[in-house]
Motif scaffolding. Structure first.
Motif, PDB file in Angstrom:
ATOM      1  N   GLU A   1       1.118  -0.615  -0.079  1.00 47.98           N
ATOM      2  CA  GLU A   1      -0.244  -0.091   0.201  1.00 47.98           C
ATOM      3  C   GLU A   1       1.061   0.946  -0.024  1.00 47.98           C
ATOM      4  OE1 GLU A   1      -3.047   2.466   3.098  1.00 47.98           O
ATOM      5  OE2 GLU A   1      -2.281   0.390   3.491  1.00 47.98           O
ATOM      6  N   LEU A   2       0.100   2.419  -0.499  1.00 49.30           N
ATOM      7  CA  LEU A   2       1.138   3.436  -0.675  1.00 49.30           C
ATOM      8  C   LEU A   2       0.199   4.619  -0.099  1.00 49.30           C
ATOM      9  CD1 LEU A   2       3.507   5.026  -1.674  1.00 49.30           C
ATOM     10  CD2 LEU A   2       1.961   6.331  -3.666  1.00 49.30           C
ATOM     11  N   ALA A   3       1.028   5.152   0.622  1.00 43.97           N
ATOM     12  CA  ALA A   3       0.439   6.209   1.841  1.00 43.97           C
ATOM     13  C   ALA A   3       1.421   7.307   2.445  1.00 43.97           C
ATOM     14  CB  ALA A   3      -0.254   5.557   3.203  1.00 43.97           C
ATOM     15  N   TYR A   4       0.768   8.225   3.548  1.00 43.42           N
ATOM     16  CA  TYR A   4       1.519   9.848   3.901  1.00 43.42           C
ATOM     17  C   TYR A   4       1.965   9.398   5.307  1.00 43.42           C
ATOM     18  CZ  TYR A   4      -1.762  12.907   3.683  1.00 43.42           C
ATOM     19  OH  TYR A   4      -3.231  13.677   4.015  1.00 43.42           O
ATOM     20  N   LEU A   5       2.405  10.048   6.035  1.00 46.63           N
ATOM     21  CA  LEU A   5       2.065  10.135   7.597  1.00 46.63           C
ATOM     22  C   LEU A   5       2.520  12.123   7.857  1.00 46.63           C
ATOM     23  CD1 LEU A   5       5.575   8.105   8.243  1.00 46.63           C
ATOM     24  CD2 LEU A   5       2.243   7.683   8.519  1.00 46.63           C
ATOM     25  N   ARG A   6       1.547  12.273   8.594  1.00 47.42           N
ATOM     26  CA  ARG A   6       1.386  13.664   8.993  1.00 47.42           C
ATOM     27  C   ARG A   6       0.737  13.399  10.088  1.00 47.42           C
ATOM     28  NH1 ARG A   6       0.616  18.990   6.739  1.00 47.42           N
ATOM     29  NH2 ARG A   6      -1.027  20.472   7.765  1.00 47.42           N
ATOM     30  N   ASP A   7       0.784  14.304  11.358  1.00 46.37           N
ATOM     31  CA  ASP A   7      -0.197  14.582  12.849  1.00 46.37           C
ATOM     32  C   ASP A   7      -0.212  15.715  13.102  1.00 46.37           C
ATOM     33  OD1 ASP A   7       2.433  15.750  13.256  1.00 46.37           O
ATOM     34  OD2 ASP A   7       3.164  14.297  14.574  1.00 46.37           O
ATOM     35  N   LYS A   8      -0.587  15.877  14.205  1.00 45.07           N
ATOM     36  CA  LYS A   8      -1.470  16.957  14.307  1.00 45.07           C
ATOM     37  C   LYS A   8      -0.445  18.070  14.598  1.00 45.07           C
ATOM     38  CE  LYS A   8      -5.535  14.900  16.745  1.00 45.07           C
ATOM     39  NZ  LYS A   8      -6.211  14.763  18.605  1.00 45.07           N
ATOM     40  N   GLU A   9       0.862  17.585  14.892  1.00 45.44           N
ATOM     41  CA  GLU A   9       1.705  19.040  14.555  1.00 45.44           C
ATOM     42  C   GLU A   9       2.345  19.102  13.821  1.00 45.44           C
ATOM     43  OE1 GLU A   9       1.160  16.284  17.279  1.00 45.44           O
ATOM     44  OE2 GLU A   9       0.753  17.573  18.719  1.00 45.44           O
ATOM     45  N   LYS A  10       1.437  18.362  12.729  1.00 43.88           N
ATOM     46  CA  LYS A  10       2.081  18.599  11.417  1.00 43.88           C
ATOM     47  C   LYS A  10       3.676  17.729  10.985  1.00 43.88           C
ATOM     48  CE  LYS A  10      -0.700  23.168  10.780  1.00 43.88           C
ATOM     49  NZ  LYS A  10      -0.693  24.491  10.184  1.00 43.88           N
ATOM     50  N   ARG A  11       3.974  17.172  11.819  1.00 45.79           N
ATOM     51  CA  ARG A  11       5.462  16.418  11.207  1.00 45.79           C
ATOM     52  C   ARG A  11       4.488  15.316  10.173  1.00 45.79           C
ATOM     53  NH1 ARG A  11       6.409  16.241  17.033  1.00 45.79           N
ATOM     54  NH2 ARG A  11       4.439  14.723  16.806  1.00 45.79           N
TER      55      ARG A  11
END
Length: 403
Positions: free
Chosen positions: A318-328
């Motif tokens: 699967e291809l995805a990306y990462l982003r959290d509430k701190e915008k990392r």
């Protein structure tokens, strides 16, 4: 590069036809080379857009067998190609009847510029009767002549491609005609025509969308936002339709291969479904901003590898990306069998290492974390020899090891 440049799909389809009785469905964008590749392996071709061929298909499987002489004994099983057959409303029933009654007398290839896996829903099931192969434009590894049948592993040793070939991929994209032609004026005209055909022909023929003028506005907006998150409410205000309508239209444009969606990854899948996806054009040559083009360039390569690995039965990717509430954020993540495998942050130049790579690698325990530099020179060493720590790697090296 030679106009007759080989495709990685040549050995893949040759192996399929020699080893499997199932039909081969070959899907992919318009003008990606499906028909050319499949015709080279076919003894007979029936194109739905040809009126004579259409009449033969409408007459039914028995008439096709008689017309093509498939009742006669032959030393090898003949290969029959059905091109753009999904435009026939009852194409699933036709193929099921043909395969069930005559599948032992032939091998069947089916191509379509729209996603055949989308149009197989409903009606007679073809489950177990076909394997799907998703064709993508040229990539770094393909230009370097990687053969996925002779070297069937996930990753190949790195292999350099010529400076001119890499520059052509970067400037003209990976679709065969502009890539091989390598003429800026031709590429611009080709790209404009492709957009017009997609909106005015494929949308008209294969969907019920009536507001084509507003859809063209959406296409223009999405063409400038490759690599960015999609906020449906904002797009709806620009296009002046409801947010749910924009959501459906974006999904349709992905089905028709204008671009593709990459969703954020969480261990809890339901959380990712509530987050906004990122949008990438399939033709990166139309992205003006160098940073956006670099990210789109790498995303298209990873999407091709993920589809190829899945289609060849090498795992569940699967291809995805990462982003959290701190915008990392990390631009791209390849998940292998449900486990984070490769993190990729993309830069056009060799910038300092992104701290987000180490942050997410420590928490996800992904073995590989790369900051991919499109401008960096090729290095003749595998990117996968030193797991466990982030590395700045040249795109020319990393992408040559994929598909």
């Amino acid at each position: 590069m030679d106009v007759e440049s080989p495709r990685i799909y040549d050995p893949i389809l040759t192996e399929h036809l020699g080893r499997n009785r199932q039909m081969a469905f070959v899907s992919g964008p318009r003008q990606v080379g499906k028909t050319t590749t499949c015709r080279a392996r076919a003894d007979a071709t029936l194109n739905w857009d040809d009126l004579d061929h259409r009449e033969l298909v409408l007459a039914g499987p028995r008439r096709v067998v008689e017309k093509l002489g498939l009742d006669s004994l032959s030393e090898t099983l003949p290969v029959v190609l059905f091109d753009e057959l999904h435009k026939f409303a009852r194409w699933k029933s036709f193929l099921k009847g043909l395969f069930d009654s005559y599948g032992d007398r032939m091998r069947i290839l089916v191509t379509g510029s729209s996603r055949l896996d989308v149009y197989r829903r409903g009606g007679d099931s073809l489950m177990g009767r076909y394997f799907l192969y998703r064709m993508h434009p040229f990539s770094v590894a393909e230009v370097a002549h990687r053969d996925p049948v002779e070297a069937p592993g996930l990753l190949a040793p790195p292999r350099a491609i010529g400076e001119g070939d890499f520059e052509a991929l970067w400037r003209h994209g990976g679709f065969p005609e502009p890539y091989l032609r390598r003429d800026v004026r031709f590429t611009r005209r080709w790209r404009t025509l492709r957009f017009a055909q997609l909106v005015r022909e494929e949308v008209r023929d294969l969907t019920r969308i009536q507001q084509l003028d507003q859809l063209e506005v959406l296409v223009r907006v999405l063409s400038s936002r490759s690599g960015r998150q999609i906020v449906y409410d904002n797009l709806a205000r620009q296009v002046r339709v409801a947010a749910d309508t924009v959501r459906r239209w974006v999904a349709t444009l992905a089905d028709l291969h204008l671009g593709f969606l990459v969703r954020p990854w969480f261990r809890n899948l339901s959380r990712s479904l509530r987050k906004e996806p990122k949008w990438y054009l399939r033709d990166w040559s139309g992205v003006e901003d160098a940073g956006q083009r670099a990210e789109t360039f790498v995303a298209c390569h990873l999407a091709k590898a993920v589809d190829g690995w899945n289609d060849l039965g090498l795992g569940d990717f699967e291809l995805a990306y990462l982003r959290d509430k701190e915008k990392r954020e990390v631009d791209l993540l390849v998940v292998r069998d449900g486990v984070p495998w490769i993190l990729a942050e993309v830069k056009h130049g060799e910038d300092s290492m992104s701290p987000h790579l180490r942050y997410y690698q420590d928490r996800l325990r992904a073995p590989f974390a790369f900051q991919v530099s499109v401008a960096a020179d090729y290095v003749d060493r595998s990117c996968f020899e030193d797991p466990g720590r982030p590395l700045i790697v040249p795109a020319r090296t990393l992408l040559s090891q994929l598909l």
